[in-house]
Design an enzyme around this catalytic site. Structure first.
Site, PDB file in Angstrom:
ATOM      1  CE1 TYR A  35     -48.852 -47.555  13.305  1.00 14.13           C
ATOM      2  CE2 TYR A  35     -49.757 -48.541  15.250  1.00 14.13           C
ATOM      3  CZ  TYR A  35     -49.859 -48.413  13.885  1.00 14.13           C
ATOM      4  OH  TYR A  35     -50.748 -48.874  13.118  1.00 14.13           O
ATOM      5  CG  ASP A  58     -41.419 -39.848   0.012  1.00 15.39           C
ATOM      6  OD1 ASP A  58     -42.551 -39.927   0.831  1.00 15.39           O
ATOM      7  OD2 ASP A  58     -40.425 -39.745   0.192  1.00 15.39           O
ATOM      8  N   GLY A  82     -49.655 -45.688  -0.517  1.00  4.86           N
ATOM      9  CA  GLY A  82     -49.226 -46.846   0.521  1.00  4.86           C
ATOM     10  C   GLY A  82     -49.973 -48.348   0.091  1.00  4.86           C
ATOM     11  CE  LYS A  94     -51.513 -45.170  12.606  1.00  4.45           C
ATOM     12  NZ  LYS A  94     -51.794 -44.857  11.105  1.00  4.45           N
TER      13      LYS A  94
END
Ligand code: NAD
Ligand code: SER
Length: 320
Positions: free
Chosen positions: A145, A55, A11, A149
């Protein structure tokens, strides 16, 4: 880390990855820092060291790169952030959880890997004390999200305790940087505002003027990340994720700071769905455990950050 240990950043094309790759390639040399992202990149990321289009959901390819490059440190930054995750619930859950499982399982299988996985202030929710939010407190996130997390934090701790995986994590506040644009979070306004101040002299904010949120300037966040990753294992006493604090401010306060440099700057407010997300998060964070355990100490305040942001963004515009 020895001189031959290599680093993989998954990323790497995003807001944090752009700065982290730059810092690590500057410190270690380009060849030792392997960058990978779902999206093909151009420029610095591809030209200053190895880059793979990859990916993170493809565990075999991630493992192949780790083996081929003798990687010892993995930074897993691929995720969907808070605003995007509300719009793409299932794909956010899939990426944020399966990406983490892939890396934790590879670390468990190969041994000898140190993993960094970022958590967020989004693990807290509306029932959490919002001012000086402690390390250990009520955690009932109400966003996709935040749920991903918090679950991720618990899995990190589980893999450390059960399988000895050396995984380390920080609950980043909203991050402010000039090298790359943010990727779909609720705190993105605090980056956009600088760009728009320079380009248009005005900014229409999607949060209300008095919405206080914990934030941090990117150089502090990168330093915290590297300090945690290089801390002796015994000092890293929290294996879920560390609270980390920098600066807390409202849109009104940051606009006033920008006005000191651009007196004609004007801000307006048009709150959207991100207001509810922001309202469920802390206003400020108690990071005393990070200070005690591995010596964390932020350097930037709103004044020094604003000066530095505007200087770098102006330079970029002049050389474009
Ligand atoms: P970003 O959205 O800017 O970057 C994420 C990168 O991941 C992008 O370049 C994207 O192309 C890549 N990516 C997406 N799906 C992928 C996949 N399947 N495989 C490989 N790459 C993929 O995000 P960021 O701001 O750099 O955040 C990085 C991490 O830090 C995330 O876990 C995020 O939740 C966390 N975090 C960020 C902030 C912040 O303010 N930026 C705050 C708290 C936590
Ligand atoms: N900056 C991030 C977001 O707004 C917080 O994790 O999503």
């Amino acid at each position: 880390m020895t001189n031959n240990d290599n680093v993989l950043i998954l990323g790497s094309g995003g807001q944090i990855g752009t700065d982290l790759v730059y810092k690590l390639r500057t410190d270690l040399g380009g060849d030792r820092v392997i960058a990978a992202d779902l999206k093909d990149q151009e420029g610095y990321l591809k030209e200053s060291g190895p880059f793979y289009t990859l990916d993170v959901l493809d565990a075999q390819s991630v493992a192949d790169i780790i083996r081929a490059h003798k990687v010892k440190r993995v930074y897993l930054l691929a995720a969907l952030l808070s605003a995007t995750a509300e719009q793409k619930m299932k794909s956010a859950w899939k990426l944020n959880m399966e990406g983490l499982f892939n890396v934790l399982d590879i670390a468990r299988e190969l041994g000898g890997l140190r993993v960094f996985w970022p958590s967020s202030i989004a693990v807290f929710g509306p029932t959490t004390p919002r001012v000086n939010t402690p390390q250990y407190t009520v955690m009932e996130p109400t966003t996709v999200y935040g749920i991903s997390k918090l679950s991720g934090e618990l899995w990190c701790e589980y893999y450390f305790k059960k399988f000895g995986v050396d995984v380390r994590s920080i609950r980043y506040p909203g991050l402010i940087s000039y090298k790359a644009l943010p990727g779909g979070g609720t705190t993105d306004y605090a980056v956009d505002i600088y760009h728009q101040a320079l380009d248009k002299g005005s900014y229409n904010c999607f949060l209300k003027e008095d919405t206080a949120l914990p934030m941090m300037y990117m150089p502090d966040a990168i330093r915290a990340t590297l300090e945690l990753m290089e801390a002796p294992s015994d000092d890293v006493k929290i294996r879920s994720s560390y609270n980390l604090a920098g600066i807390s401010f409202t849109p009104e306060q940051i606009a006033a700071e920008i006005k000191k440099h651009i007196p004609e700057f004007a801000i307006s407010y048009e709150p959207d769905f991100r207001q509810a997300i922001a309202d469920s998060w802390p206003q400020s964070i108690d990071d005393s455990r990070a200070q005690q355990d591995w010596g964390w100490n932020p350097q930037y305040d709103m004044e020094s950050m604003t000066k530095d942001m505007l200087m770098h963004l102006k330079e970029a515009r002049q050389s474009a």
